[in-house]
Design an enzyme around this catalytic site. Structure first.
Site, PDB file in Angstrom:
ATOM      1  N   GLY A 133      70.082  -6.033  71.225  1.00 32.08           N
ATOM      2  CA  GLY A 133      70.935  -5.851  72.396  1.00 32.08           C
ATOM      3  C   GLY A 133      71.753  -4.594  72.242  1.00 32.08           C
ATOM      4  N   CYS A 172      67.624  -6.849  64.908  1.00 31.20           N
ATOM      5  CA  CYS A 172      68.601  -5.801  65.222  1.00 31.20           C
ATOM      6  C   CYS A 172      69.991  -6.399  65.511  1.00 31.20           C
ATOM      7  CB  CYS A 172      68.077  -4.946  66.377  1.00 31.20           C
ATOM      8  SG  CYS A 172      68.921  -3.360  66.459  1.00 31.20           S
ATOM      9  N   TYR A 173      70.431  -6.431  66.758  1.00 26.97           N
ATOM     10  CA  TYR A 173      71.731  -7.046  67.042  1.00 26.97           C
ATOM     11  C   TYR A 173      71.767  -8.485  66.522  1.00 26.97           C
ATOM     12  CZ  TYR A 173      75.656  -8.992  69.708  1.00 26.97           C
ATOM     13  OH  TYR A 173      76.825  -9.624  70.062  1.00 26.97           O
ATOM     14  N   HIS A 207      62.483  -3.248  64.905  1.00 32.22           N
ATOM     15  CA  HIS A 207      61.946  -3.992  66.053  1.00 32.22           C
ATOM     16  C   HIS A 207      60.462  -4.323  65.854  1.00 32.22           C
ATOM     17  CE1 HIS A 207      65.386  -3.752  68.807  1.00 32.22           C
ATOM     18  NE2 HIS A 207      65.673  -2.671  68.100  1.00 32.22           N
ATOM     19  N   GLU A 244      58.710  -6.160  67.650  1.00 32.03           N
ATOM     20  CA  GLU A 244      58.040  -6.408  68.942  1.00 32.03           C
ATOM     21  C   GLU A 244      57.430  -5.159  69.560  1.00 32.03           C
ATOM     22  OE1 GLU A 244      61.198  -6.406  68.248  1.00 32.03           O
ATOM     23  OE2 GLU A 244      62.500  -5.929  69.942  1.00 32.03           O
ATOM     24  N   ASP A 280      49.284 -11.354  92.457  1.00 27.29           N
ATOM     25  CA  ASP A 280      50.496 -12.067  92.036  1.00 27.29           C
ATOM     26  C   ASP A 280      50.894 -13.161  93.031  1.00 27.29           C
ATOM     27  OD1 ASP A 280      50.355 -10.120  90.119  1.00 27.29           O
ATOM     28  OD2 ASP A 280      51.871  -8.851  91.047  1.00 27.29           O
ATOM     29  N   LYS A 332      51.359  -8.543  83.971  1.00 27.09           N
ATOM     30  CA  LYS A 332      50.237  -8.687  84.903  1.00 27.09           C
ATOM     31  C   LYS A 332      48.998  -9.319  84.250  1.00 27.09           C
ATOM     32  CE  LYS A 332      48.573  -7.090  88.989  1.00 27.09           C
ATOM     33  NZ  LYS A 332      49.406  -7.111  90.185  1.00 27.09           N
TER      34      LYS A 332
END
Ligand code: XMP
Length: 516
Positions: free
Chosen positions: A56, A86-87, A173, A175, A231, A372
């Site tokens: 964050g 991280c945060y 990170h 991710e 969608d 998507k």
């Protein structure tokens, strides 16, 4: 959350929190993002297999820094493993009496991580390995009972763990895809540390969303605007599974659709799914209002307002309606949370925007957390046919923003015809699914040509094809020359009104995908 095996992600506001969920889902484990204010009782009630604290933008010392309502060790003593990123890592350190301070050198970008103690988090990860850092603060002093498991040159406490409880934290990170073994690290957390079996599939997502939708909607009605795109279609099919006839689908034919678009969507719903759909032909209204309009923003506004008006009128036939279903995806959520403010608006996107406020409806948005390709996977699992699932995105304002200058019925016909040939040839050559979006644009420029023995003076048609992962950035597609040649040939010989074809080789940025 009704999924039996899942991981909760407490979102402390990082731009990439959703990527954590996506990576976890990629290894077959469901992940759900929740606000950091969630209560201990809710967390324990949901029985997650593990908790991830996201990164964050705040510093733990900011007066309004987000804090969870519980201590991390409270969870760990219940046997729920925790991973801070991280945060999230700084929060663990700060809560447990460590010291967090502005890093000696703020670190953004690539760093080399050395693993200094064996830990299941790093199973199969080589040392050193490249990780991605993005932080201003760092741990300056470890809390009691914690130890280091990996470090970088600038971050001696780049990964830490509690000596006896299942609590870990990483400064980098995992991710983001720049972290070479990031997916592996998150998989290790989910599968080895949290003991998830990795059985999650789109079917599980569908089952749990059906429950969520039923709970949210009760016995009231839901209305869905079917654009013809993937969608909104998958949204409607899922919601219909959940609540059957309480769902009312409306497709507004704006007259700005591709060739046979409205018929295709009506047939898909009525014949393939047996779901009732109201098709409203409002093309006259749209075309009347667009007469003489050339400014792109004005076109968009007219189309947006007219859409709301038509849709609202049609919706009145269904007095039980209290909800509007929308196929909002995660990138839409991120884009609409722009920190740049309204002055940074490049184009107004408003195909269904404004509807909930005007009609005072609550939203049902089952795909807010998905990308998507994940919606496509859910669509397949719901039995939406492949040819439909693989369709390129199509903007709400339709062909109006692909006809530069005034939109007239004649220009629409020309463009529709050229566009249909283009798409047909892409499908025939097997290139269609390698492209994010392909379409033709009609330029209000006439050029001289020769056909047979006669001089012609007709329109220019531009072909655009781009690759992209979310539409936010895009690259032009290197179309094979023979395919381009075939398409140009067919368009100039079969479409009356076009005598010249060009190919757009601009990426986004600096251009946008659509021309207006
Ligand atoms: P741009 O042109 O901004 O487009 O690079 C990015 C993606 O968004 C689509 N797009 C729209 N979609 N309503 C929509 O539903 C709109 O007003 C709109 N304008 C652009 C575009 O087709 C591309 O996929």
């Amino acid at each position: 959350m009704s999924t039996p095996e899942h991981i909760l992600i407490l979102d402390f506001g990082s731009q990439v929190t959703q990527l954590i969920a996506r990576r976890i889902r990629e290894c077959g484990v469901y992940a759900e993002i929740v606000p950091p204010t969630i209560s201990t009782a809710s967390v324990l009630g949901a029985s997650p297999r593990g908790i991830i604290l996201s990164g964050g933008p705040a510093s733990v010392y900011d007066p309004d820094a987000p804090y969870p309502s519980f201590t991390i060790e409270e969870l760990a003593v219940h046997g729920i493993p925790v991973l801070g990123i991280c945060y999230g890592l700084q929060l663990i350190a700060h809560q447990r009496g460590g010291r967090v301070a502005p890093a000696q050198r703020r670190e953004y970008g690539r760093a080399e991580l050395s693993i200094v103690a064996a830990d299941p988090l790093f199973d199969g990860v080589p040392s050193p390995t490249v990780v991605w850092m993005s932080h201003g603060d760092a741990i300056a002093e470890l809390p009691p009972d914690y130890e280091t498991i990996a470090s970088t040159d600038n971050a001696p406490y780049a990964a830490i763990r509690h000596r006896s409880l299942p609590i870990r934290g990483v400064q980098f990170h995992p991710e983001v895809h720049h972290t070479e073994f990031g997916g592996r690290i998150l998989e290790n957390f989910a599968r080895r540390i949290c003991n998830c079996t990795g059985q999650w599939t789109p079917q599980h997502f569908i089952a749990s969303k059906i429950e969520d939708i039923r709970r949210q909607v009760g016995d009231r009605g839901v209305i869905c605007a079917l654009s013809g795109g993937v969608d909104s279609t998958v949204t409607a099919v899922l919601i219909h599974r959940a609540i059957g006839e309480q769902l009312h689908c409306i497709h507004v034919d704006t007259g700005l659709m591709r060739l046979h678009e409205s018929e295709t969507i009506a047939r898909l719903f009525r014949e393939h799914f047996d779901i009732p759909i109201t098709v409203v032909d409002a093309s006259r209204t749209f075309l009347d209002r667009l007469r003489g309009v050339t400014d792109p923003e004005q076109k968009r506004k007219i189309i947006g307002h007219t859409f709301i008006e038509v849709f609202e009128r049609e919706a009145q036939r269904f007095p039980d309606v209290a909800f509007l279903a929308q196929g909002t995806l995660y990138p839409d959520v991120i884009e609409s949370q722009s920190v740049k403010g309204p002055s940074a608006t490049i184009k107004s996107h408003h195909n269904v925007g404004g509807l909930p406020e005007v009609m005072q409806l609550e939203l049902v948005e089952p795909f807010r957390e998905l990308f998507k390709d994940e919606v496509r996977a859910v669509g397949r699992a719901l039995g939406v046919p492949d040819w439909f699932i693989e369709r390129h995105p199509f903007p709400g304002p339709g062909l109006a923003i692909r006809i530069i200058g005034e939109v007239t019925p004649q220009r629409l016909d020309i463009l529709r015809h050229a566009d249909a040939i283009y798409i047909e040839e892409l499908q025939r050559s097997g290139l269609y699914s390698a492209i994010w979006q392909a379409f033709a644009v009609l330029v209000p420029v006439q050029t001289v040509g020769v056909m047979g023995d006669s001089r012609t003076y007709e329109h220019v048609c531009v072909l655009r094809a781009v690759t992209s992962t979310d539409g936010m950035t895009a690259d032009w597609f290197p179309m094979p020359h023979d395919v381009l040649g075939r398409i140009a040939n067919r368009i100039t010989s079969e479409v009356r009104g076009i005598n010249r074809v060009c190919y757009d080789i601009t990426s986004k940025p600096p251009a946008t995908i659509e021309w207006e």
